[in-house]
Enzyme design. Structure first.
Site, PDB file in Angstrom:
ATOM      1  N   HIS A  41      13.710 -24.676 -11.039  1.00 37.66           N
ATOM      2  CA  HIS A  41      13.865 -24.383  -9.615  1.00 37.66           C
ATOM      3  C   HIS A  41      15.251 -23.831  -9.311  1.00 37.66           C
ATOM      4  CE1 HIS A  41      10.458 -27.403  -8.393  1.00 37.66           C
ATOM      5  NE2 HIS A  41      10.041 -26.436  -9.188  1.00 37.66           N
ATOM      6  N   ASP A  43      11.875 -28.315 -13.033  1.00 41.24           N
ATOM      7  CA  ASP A  43      12.503 -28.578 -11.732  1.00 41.24           C
ATOM      8  C   ASP A  43      13.907 -27.990 -11.744  1.00 41.24           C
ATOM      9  OD1 ASP A  43      13.331 -30.025  -9.199  1.00 41.24           O
ATOM     10  OD2 ASP A  43      11.368 -30.919  -9.497  1.00 41.24           O
TER      11      ASP A  43
END
Length: 440
Positions: free
Chosen positions: A283, A260
């Protein structure tokens, strides 16, 4: 909506667990206290360092196995080390934490983590005994707070996340119906001058670090990793760094390998410094998300991010703000990304004002109200993954927001085939400094 940050005492089954962890004047079995003047003793136990001044040093017994809970010993040890001392967790030893701990009383204390601090994976216990935060329904095993706190060493803080990964598979953290709350590995709340140096943070059930209502927080030479032994249950939402209402946040010389956000300050985080950060399978380095809650003003500003490597991820340098019928407003201002190396990344540069996964028609009907100003992307280079064709940067401003003074300088981004990447932008006042195509 007014956000509150209160312990989730209403869900505690009994008060017995908290009573069991009251500090005691009696020294627990296996604990030792070494005088600051006992140089030979400090050296023998590994608590004498050229880099740090010697301190009164406390040691506690280690766990015999993964169910041998030493929470009470840990709490006694850090209380005994408080006000000028150090708690040493020895190399090669494991210390299992099976009860929530309130460490908000700290003052001028060090924790030398050379061993392993490991949380139990007793999901029913932790879901009823934790510290709860309204923001995205966050919970934590413990909370650290106070003044002048240093955590350092070569040991591991282990969130023991596999069971959480298995049981959360197929669910979403931002689903309004989600009730499977997962603990954050490290939370600092109402902390001033807290630093974390040298340690490994492993397999957090949810976010890895969450800094709340704090000032002057720093991480240096930290390694963050989250992995699963179950291919059908990957780690989710294991962000490296999240923050809320923080003034002064520094992350340097750090490696993050998770699924993430690598670094993602949340609302009202200011004076941010990031240097020499390596991110794999993430991310990206994101400002936000902000603007989530109705009527709430969110701010992220004054950030300098330099010398970052981003590999095999969804995003590189990202700004993200919520859109939708019931959201807030705010600004992302004075942000610099400089010397950013990306490889195999879907969106090397992106401004997303339709967060979180808002359908295009809803985003058009209820655009984001977060202004984005004074942004610089300088010397961003490398390759995209090709997932978006030849697009390597997408900067699309909400029609209900101001987006100005956003500049791209020295951008050298190509597709996997080596072709020059395309920059897409809409609604940016004054242009972005390079050739830009409309998204339409």
């Amino acid at each position: 909506m007014r956000l509150h940050f209160l312990p989730l005492v209403a869900l505690c089954a009994t008060t017995a667990s908290s009573l069991a962890f009251d500090s005691s004047t009696s020294q627990p079995p296996g604990a030792q206290v070494y005088s600051v003047n006992d140089a030979a003793g400090l050296k023998r136990i590994g608590a004498h360092h050229p880099k740090y001044h010697d301190r009164r040093t406390v040691t506690i017994r280690s766990s015999h196995n993964d169910t041998d809970d030493v929470s009470a010993d840990f709490l006694w040890g850090i209380r005994r080390a408080n006000h000028g001392g150090r708690l040493l967790l020895k190399k090669g030893q494991k210390y299992v934490i099976g009860r929530k701990l309130d460490l908000s009383f700290l003052d001028n204390v060090e924790v030398q983590l050379d061993g392993e601090l490991k949380f139990t994976d007793d999901v029913p216990y932790w879901q009823e005994n934790n510290f709860y935060y309204d923001f995205q329904k966050s919970i934590s095993f413990w909370r650290w707070g106070g003044h002048d706190v240093r955590i350092f060493g070569r040991g591991t803080l282990n969130g023991n996340g596999q069971r959480w990964y298995n049981e959360f598979a197929g669910q979403e953290i931002l689903d309004p119906d989600n009730t499977y709350y997962r603990p954050i590995l490290f939370v600092a709340e109402n902390a001033t001058r807290l630093s974390v140096e040298g340690i490994t943070e492993l397999n957090s059930p949810c976010w890895t670090n969450f800094l709340v209502n704090s000032k002057d927080i720093s991480f240096d030479n930290v390694f963050i990793n989250a992995y699963s032994t179950n291919a059908s249950a990957e780690p989710k939402n294991t962000d490296g760094f999240d923050s809320l209402n923080v003034n002064g946040l520094s992350v340097t010389n750090t490696r993050v390998d998770i699924g993430d956000d690598c670094f993602s300050p949340k609302p009202n985080t200011t004076n941010i410094f990031v240097q020499n950060l390596w991110c794999n399978n993430t991310h990206g380095v994101s400002m936000g998300s902000i603007g989530q809650y109705p009527g709430v003003l969110d701010i992220i500003e004054h950030a300098y991010i330099e010398n970052v490597t981003l590999l095999n991820g969804e995003n590189g340098a990202r700004l993200k703000a919520w859109a939708g019928e019931d959201v807030g407003y705010g600004r992302i201002n004075n942000i610099t990304y400089k010397n950013i190396h990306v490889e195999n990344t879907d969106y090397p540069i992106v401004l997303d004002q339709c967060y979180f996964n808002i359908p295009a028609d809803e985003c058009a009907s209820y655009p984001s109200q977060v202004n984005v100003t004074n942004i610089v992307f300088e010397n961003v280079y490398g390759t995209s993954s090709g997932a978006e064709g030849n697009v390597v940067a997408e900067l699309i401003c909400s029609p209900n927001a101001i987006c100005e003074d956003i500049k791209l300088k020295g951008i050298n981004l190509t597709t996997p085939e080596g072709e020059k990447g395309v920059v897409v932008c809409d609604g940016i006042s004054g242009g972005v400094g390079v050739e830009c195509q409309s998204s339409e």
